[in-house]
Motif scaffolding. Structure first.
Motif, PDB file in Angstrom:
ATOM      1  N   LEU A 141      -0.851  31.346 -40.880  1.00 18.48           N
ATOM      2  CA  LEU A 141      -0.511  30.626 -39.707  1.00 18.48           C
ATOM      3  C   LEU A 141       0.435  29.552 -40.368  1.00 18.48           C
ATOM      4  O   LEU A 141      -0.109  28.549 -40.656  1.00 18.48           O
ATOM      5  CB  LEU A 141      -1.780  29.983 -39.073  1.00 18.48           C
ATOM      6  N   GLY A 142       1.702  29.839 -40.070  1.00 18.29           N
ATOM      7  CA  GLY A 142       2.878  28.970 -40.642  1.00 18.29           C
ATOM      8  C   GLY A 142       2.672  28.820 -41.962  1.00 18.29           C
ATOM      9  O   GLY A 142       2.893  29.810 -42.530  1.00 18.29           O
ATOM     10  N   ASP A 143       2.525  27.636 -42.591  1.00 16.33           N
ATOM     11  CA  ASP A 143       2.311  27.364 -44.000  1.00 16.33           C
ATOM     12  C   ASP A 143       0.900  27.356 -44.511  1.00 16.33           C
ATOM     13  O   ASP A 143       0.587  26.605 -45.700  1.00 16.33           O
ATOM     14  CB  ASP A 143       3.283  26.283 -44.443  1.00 16.33           C
ATOM     15  N   THR A 144       0.145  27.870 -43.503  1.00 18.99           N
ATOM     16  CA  THR A 144      -1.474  27.626 -44.043  1.00 18.99           C
ATOM     17  C   THR A 144      -2.054  29.179 -44.055  1.00 18.99           C
ATOM     18  O   THR A 144      -1.730  30.016 -43.422  1.00 18.99           O
ATOM     19  CB  THR A 144      -2.141  26.827 -42.833  1.00 18.99           C
ATOM     20  N   LEU A 145      -2.976  29.160 -44.996  1.00 16.03           N
ATOM     21  CA  LEU A 145      -3.576  30.498 -45.315  1.00 16.03           C
ATOM     22  C   LEU A 145      -5.038  29.972 -44.722  1.00 16.03           C
ATOM     23  O   LEU A 145      -5.578  29.001 -44.800  1.00 16.03           O
ATOM     24  CB  LEU A 145      -3.936  30.475 -46.744  1.00 16.03           C
ATOM     25  N   VAL A 146      -5.395  31.208 -44.117  1.00 15.14           N
ATOM     26  CA  VAL A 146      -6.843  31.038 -43.495  1.00 15.14           C
ATOM     27  C   VAL A 146      -7.748  32.315 -44.185  1.00 15.14           C
ATOM     28  O   VAL A 146      -7.125  33.398 -44.128  1.00 15.14           O
ATOM     29  CB  VAL A 146      -6.824  31.471 -41.948  1.00 15.14           C
ATOM     30  N   VAL A 147      -8.744  32.086 -44.905  1.00 13.75           N
ATOM     31  CA  VAL A 147      -9.523  32.994 -45.453  1.00 13.75           C
ATOM     32  C   VAL A 147     -10.978  33.128 -44.925  1.00 13.75           C
ATOM     33  O   VAL A 147     -11.560  31.923 -44.774  1.00 13.75           O
ATOM     34  CB  VAL A 147      -9.564  32.504 -47.153  1.00 13.75           C
ATOM     35  N   TYR A 148     -11.421  34.338 -44.888  1.00  6.79           N
ATOM     36  CA  TYR A 148     -12.752  34.579 -44.114  1.00  6.79           C
ATOM     37  C   TYR A 148     -13.682  34.871 -45.279  1.00  6.79           C
ATOM     38  O   TYR A 148     -13.182  36.018 -45.928  1.00  6.79           O
ATOM     39  CB  TYR A 148     -12.691  35.584 -42.910  1.00  6.79           C
ATOM     40  N   ASP A 163      -0.855  26.192 -52.550  1.00  6.27           N
ATOM     41  CA  ASP A 163      -0.601  25.421 -53.688  1.00  6.27           C
ATOM     42  C   ASP A 163      -2.409  24.926 -53.877  1.00  6.27           C
ATOM     43  O   ASP A 163      -2.643  24.387 -54.911  1.00  6.27           O
ATOM     44  CB  ASP A 163      -0.322  23.949 -53.705  1.00  6.27           C
ATOM     45  N   GLY A 164      -3.189  25.361 -52.963  1.00  4.90           N
ATOM     46  CA  GLY A 164      -4.615  25.089 -53.309  1.00  4.90           C
ATOM     47  C   GLY A 164      -5.169  23.741 -52.682  1.00  4.90           C
ATOM     48  O   GLY A 164      -6.482  23.648 -52.678  1.00  4.90           O
ATOM     49  N   GLU A 165      -4.554  23.090 -51.643  1.00  6.84           N
ATOM     50  CA  GLU A 165      -4.938  21.896 -51.186  1.00  6.84           C
ATOM     51  C   GLU A 165      -5.856  22.567 -49.923  1.00  6.84           C
ATOM     52  O   GLU A 165      -5.174  23.272 -49.024  1.00  6.84           O
ATOM     53  CB  GLU A 165      -3.968  21.243 -50.743  1.00  6.84           C
ATOM     54  N   VAL A 166      -7.077  21.941 -49.936  1.00  3.39           N
ATOM     55  CA  VAL A 166      -8.060  22.443 -48.828  1.00  3.39           C
ATOM     56  C   VAL A 166      -8.041  21.579 -47.607  1.00  3.39           C
ATOM     57  O   VAL A 166      -8.255  20.384 -47.780  1.00  3.39           O
ATOM     58  CB  VAL A 166      -9.642  22.596 -49.362  1.00  3.39           C
TER      59      VAL A 166
END
Length: 416
Positions: A141-148, A163-166
């Motif tokens: 979503l844009g520059d955000t990863l969504v992990v299920y 980069d790993g920032e939650v």
């Protein structure tokens, strides 16, 4: 869900007949290629546009093609300083060329640059922020990863940067869904799930045919929106060690789903037909392709059983192979082979439909249909390549070699 053309109105004028005739003529779509390629017919049935395709508009080698030789290969273990791939569940390529792999076997996300060099590893086994137990899919979503991760409580979504920032994490609590299990997050942020219902009770043995009902809900857990149900696979159930075991049915059907930002595509493989819905559940199109059904014969069933039992899990356990062979022989058989397998939609809204091939063949041919439902062309992919993402100019896929070593491959997609 599949709508048939209704009867003609009682009074049909000559002008109406001529108008209908011209409509059919002008709905024939073609290109400058030989033969009868590009023949398609359109008609409206109760508000649903039916597109019947007889041949692709592009000649062989034109239209859209995929370079067989991969541009980048991830995994394989050649470089001991880079992680090995183990039970890859998903892979995504971002707009800047960065690639992210959900390496379920190690509960990690592996991040690579556009040349395939390993940049960093995110996550790992655990229940804390940014940790995983079995990452199943990745959405961008844009520059955000969504992990299920389905095994964190009732399922958890983690939002993080490459980069790993939650940024945040969220356990899924969905009204009316005791065990939510979304298969993806759509570009607009809705979660796509499904409800399965068997033709026989859960504790009953025998042949079971499932019905799958796709459902949509926001991640905040509001009530679900239900879409039309489709046939959803089949299995043969029998008692085993105090419980019930499931086995495949030779040439059994399944349900397949693809999506774009505003459309859902549903197919069951029984016919070469995919139904298109908007996100409100309205049936807007039915995409069909000419297909000659292949009868299922005893010889084909024998070949299916032999090919299935040739898998390593059965070779290592002859007792299990013998039990499975008996179940396969007893299971009901369909009258024809399935028409198609997986379906996917690419970044430009083109629908890719994988032609069915029996398990002993290496064929990996996909029929491609434009957003208007027109059959563009057929594309042959490398044998055994499991498609995970199709962008405007790339395709990411997973393959395994003869030693079951996993590789994620980036292939160029060329659009004519």
């Amino acid at each position: 869900m599949k709508t048939r053309p209704g009867p003609l109105a009682p009074a049909v004028t000559l002008s109406a007949i001529l108008s209908a005739a011209f409509a059919v003529v002008f709905s024939l779509v073609g290109c400058e290629s030989s033969g009868d390629q590009g023949m398609a017919q359109r008609w409206d049935s109760a508000g649903v546009q039916i597109v019947q395709n007889d041949a692709p508009v592009a000649a062989a080698g034109e239209g859209i093609s995929v370079q067989w030789e991969p541009e980048v290969v991830l995994g394989g273990g050649e470089n001991l300083n880079e992680p090995s791939l183990f039970r890859v569940r998903d892979a995504k390529r971002l707009d800047d060329g960065t690639m992210v792999v959900a390496n379920s076997g190690t509960s990690e996300l592996l991040v690579y640059d556009q040349s395939g060099s390993h940049l960093r590893t995110l996550g790992g086994e655990g229940e804390g922020p940014g940790e995983f137990r079995d990452p199943r899919w990745i959405a961008v979503l844009g520059d955000t990863l969504v992990v299920y991760d389905p095994f964190q409580g009732t399922g958890r979504l983690t939002f993080l940067s490459v980069d790993g920032e939650v940024f945040s994490s969220q356990t899924l609590v969905v009204e009316g869904r005791r065990f939510p299990n979304p298969g993806t997050m759509l570009p607009g942020g809705l979660l796509l799930d499904q409800v399965s219902e068997g033709s026989i009770p859960v504790d009953e043995v025998g042949h079971v045919v499932y019905t799958r009902t796709p459902v949509l809900y926001p991640r905040e857990g509001a009530p679900v929106d239900t879409l039309p149900a489709i046939p959803g696979g089949e299995a043969f159930k029998e008692e085993s060690r105090g419980g019930i075991s499931y086995s495949s049915v030779p040439f059994g059907r399944d349900a397949f789903t693809a999506w774009t930002a505003d459309r859902l595509f549903l197919g069951d493989g029984d016919r070469f037909s995919v139904d298109v819905f908007d996100l409100s559940g309205t049936h807007v199109m039915s995409i069909r392709r000419r297909h000659e059904p292949v009868p299922v014969t005893g010889d084909l069933v024998d070949r299916w059983i032999a090919a299935t039992l040739d898998q390593e899990i059965f070779r290592l356990r002859p007792d299990a192979a013998e039990r499975s062979k008996r179940r396969f022989e007893e299971a009901p058989k369909p009258s024809t082979l399935p028409a198609h397998r997986e379906i996917m939609a690419d970044a430009l809204g083109v629908l890719w439909v994988q032609n069915y091939s029996p398990p002993w063949e290496d064929s990996n041919i996909w029929s491609l249909f434009g957003p208007d439902g027109i059959w563009i062309c057929d594309v042959e992919l490398p044998p055994g390549l499991e498609v995970m993402q199709i962008g405007e100019g790339h395709l990411l896929g997973l393959r395994q070699d003869e030693l079951d070593v996993e590789y994620v491959q980036l292939h160029e997609v060329m659009r004519g």
